[in-house]
Write a protein that holds these residues in place. Structure first.
Motif, PDB file in Angstrom:
ATOM      1  N   LEU A 228      -9.153  16.672 -24.513  1.00 17.51           N
ATOM      2  CA  LEU A 228     -10.122  16.573 -23.285  1.00 17.51           C
ATOM      3  C   LEU A 228     -10.612  15.291 -22.919  1.00 17.51           C
ATOM      4  CD1 LEU A 228     -11.530  20.127 -23.251  1.00 17.51           C
ATOM      5  CD2 LEU A 228     -10.083  18.890 -21.605  1.00 17.51           C
ATOM      6  N   PRO A 229     -11.587  14.489 -21.724  1.00 20.25           N
ATOM      7  CA  PRO A 229     -12.006  13.112 -22.411  1.00 20.25           C
ATOM      8  C   PRO A 229     -13.089  12.745 -23.330  1.00 20.25           C
ATOM      9  CG  PRO A 229     -11.271  14.029 -19.511  1.00 20.25           C
ATOM     10  CD  PRO A 229     -11.445  15.192 -21.002  1.00 20.25           C
ATOM     11  N   GLN A 230     -14.014  14.421 -23.671  1.00 18.91           N
ATOM     12  CA  GLN A 230     -14.775  14.388 -24.129  1.00 18.91           C
ATOM     13  C   GLN A 230     -15.223  13.820 -25.445  1.00 18.91           C
ATOM     14  OE1 GLN A 230     -14.293  16.259 -22.008  1.00 18.91           O
ATOM     15  NE2 GLN A 230     -15.714  17.564 -21.269  1.00 18.91           N
ATOM     16  N   VAL A 231     -13.987  13.998 -26.228  1.00 24.69           N
ATOM     17  CA  VAL A 231     -12.910  13.698 -27.498  1.00 24.69           C
ATOM     18  C   VAL A 231     -12.427  13.327 -27.788  1.00 24.69           C
ATOM     19  CG1 VAL A 231     -14.325  15.644 -28.562  1.00 24.69           C
ATOM     20  CG2 VAL A 231     -11.431  16.038 -27.711  1.00 24.69           C
ATOM     21  N   ALA A 232     -11.594  12.278 -26.430  1.00 28.00           N
ATOM     22  CA  ALA A 232     -10.407  11.148 -26.574  1.00 28.00           C
ATOM     23  C   ALA A 232      -9.894  10.804 -28.292  1.00 28.00           C
ATOM     24  CB  ALA A 232     -11.066  10.012 -25.494  1.00 28.00           C
ATOM     25  N   ALA A 233     -10.844  10.375 -28.970  1.00 22.01           N
ATOM     26  CA  ALA A 233     -11.049   9.834 -29.680  1.00 22.01           C
ATOM     27  C   ALA A 233     -10.234  10.192 -30.504  1.00 22.01           C
ATOM     28  CB  ALA A 233     -12.259   8.686 -31.048  1.00 22.01           C
ATOM     29  N   VAL A 234      -9.709  11.451 -30.690  1.00 19.25           N
ATOM     30  CA  VAL A 234      -8.950  12.313 -32.155  1.00 19.25           C
ATOM     31  C   VAL A 234      -7.666  12.155 -31.352  1.00 19.25           C
ATOM     32  CG1 VAL A 234     -11.287  13.392 -32.625  1.00 19.25           C
ATOM     33  CG2 VAL A 234      -9.210  14.091 -30.884  1.00 19.25           C
ATOM     34  N   GLN A 235      -7.190  11.511 -30.190  1.00 17.85           N
ATOM     35  CA  GLN A 235      -5.939  11.878 -29.712  1.00 17.85           C
ATOM     36  C   GLN A 235      -4.418  11.131 -31.013  1.00 17.85           C
ATOM     37  OE1 GLN A 235      -4.791   9.576 -26.093  1.00 17.85           O
ATOM     38  NE2 GLN A 235      -3.441  10.841 -25.173  1.00 17.85           N
ATOM     39  N   GLY A 236      -3.940  12.626 -30.876  1.00 22.55           N
ATOM     40  CA  GLY A 236      -3.052  12.087 -31.760  1.00 22.55           C
ATOM     41  C   GLY A 236      -2.938  12.678 -33.296  1.00 22.55           C
ATOM     42  N   LEU A 237      -4.188  12.110 -33.912  1.00 13.39           N
ATOM     43  CA  LEU A 237      -4.802  11.522 -34.748  1.00 13.39           C
ATOM     44  C   LEU A 237      -4.349  13.280 -35.365  1.00 13.39           C
ATOM     45  CD1 LEU A 237      -7.754   9.774 -34.852  1.00 13.39           C
ATOM     46  CD2 LEU A 237      -5.853   9.120 -35.272  1.00 13.39           C
ATOM     47  N   LEU A 238      -4.452  13.292 -37.164  1.00 12.38           N
ATOM     48  CA  LEU A 238      -4.386  14.667 -37.584  1.00 12.38           C
ATOM     49  C   LEU A 238      -5.558  15.065 -38.553  1.00 12.38           C
ATOM     50  CD1 LEU A 238      -0.949  14.074 -38.484  1.00 12.38           C
ATOM     51  CD2 LEU A 238      -1.247  15.434 -37.131  1.00 12.38           C
ATOM     52  N   ALA A 239      -5.247  16.310 -38.557  1.00 16.75           N
ATOM     53  CA  ALA A 239      -7.157  17.408 -39.486  1.00 16.75           C
ATOM     54  C   ALA A 239      -6.286  18.595 -39.995  1.00 16.75           C
ATOM     55  CB  ALA A 239      -8.244  17.399 -37.739  1.00 16.75           C
TER      56      ALA A 239
END
Length: 275
Positions: A228-239
């Motif tokens: 979602l746009p509010q957390v766009a910075a995590v796109q495609g990253l792994l946790a």
């Protein structure tokens, strides 16, 4: 009595419920039929659920679609409730709605939403935005911040991720999650799975499981391909689940937290050991 919501308007009931009025326009539908259309919903927190639910004034609910439950459950929600089956277009849904016993919530009906697959309504909207899994908590905040911290992740002594460019996700009441670029993760040590989960704050996640012999739960790693746009910075990253791996941040080993996910992860590990 008309209750106007204020910034700090949470109330409690003798049954242990917390509740507050909301000004959001909320609608729910089943099989294309609007079952709930409310401009005066109430958010309710049950003691054993970490997320809120909505309850709606009866006059804003299609009560003609509700029938007394044929097989009402026990111990599902706080207190002694009246349960209803929902029938829309010949498609009955057992125990889709219920009432809370609290006097404060008399005249309100709640609907299944949290973990609702196959048990609740098809679609829910707050204003014109579709919301999934459960209502958003107005007292919860989620921030995704780029960082230069040195984050290393280990499983059974094996370094599986090492980065100096993580995105840290801060979510109220949960430990910090470290989202790591794929190039900094030994993804060859993991296998993709068919498991997916949804979050009303972040979107739909995909998962990977550890290929090795370490005693760790399946679906240990996740990523949001289209957050979602509010957390766009995590796109495609792994946790990674902090609860099940060893994470070192700037040279300091972080303690494994105990969270609402801890029991779920333990059950996954036990089920995997039995298979």
């Amino acid at each position: 009595m008309t209750i106007l919501p204020t910034e700090r308007s949470i109330r409690s009931t003798p049954e242990g419920l917390l509740w507050e009025p909301s000004t959001r326009w909320v609608r729910g539908s089943k099989n294309g039929v609007t079952v709930v259309d409310s401009r005066r919903p109430v958010l309710v927190w049950e003691p054993d659920l970490p997320v809120p639910q909505y309850a709606f004034p009866r006059e804003e609910v299609r009560e003609d679609l509700l029938r007394p439950a044929k097989n009402p459950p026990t111990g599902t929600h706080t207190g002694s409730q009246v349960f209803y089956d929902l029938e829309v277009g010949g498609d009955p849904v057992e125990n889709a709605a219920w009432t809370f016993p609290a006097e404060d919530l008399a005249g309100h009906i709640a609907f299944e939403w949290f973990r609702r697959w196959g048990t609740g309504l098809d679609h829910w909207y707050e204003e014109e935005e579709e919301i999934f899994i459960h209502p958003r908590d107005p007292h919860k905040r989620v921030d995704a911040l780029s960082s230069s911290r040195h984050v290393r992740v280990e499983i059974d002594g094996t370094t599986v991720a090492d980065t100096r460019r993580p995105v840290l996700l801060f979510e109220t009441a949960l430990p910090t999650r470290y989202y790591i670029p794929r190039e900094d993760v030994r993804l060859d040590l993991f296998a993709p799975t068919e498991h997916h989960t949804g979050c009303p704050y972040k979107g739909t996640a995909q998962y990977w499981s550890w290929r090795g012999d370490a005693d760790v739960p399946p679906n240990l790693v996740w990523s949001y391909p289209d957050p979602l746009p509010q957390v766009a910075a995590v796109q495609g990253l792994l946790a990674f689940f902090n609860e099940a791996v060893d994470i070192t941040v700037d040279g300091e080993r972080a303690a494994r937290p105990v969270t609402p996910f801890s029991e779920m992860l333990s059950k996954r590990t036990a089920e995997q050991d039995r298979s």
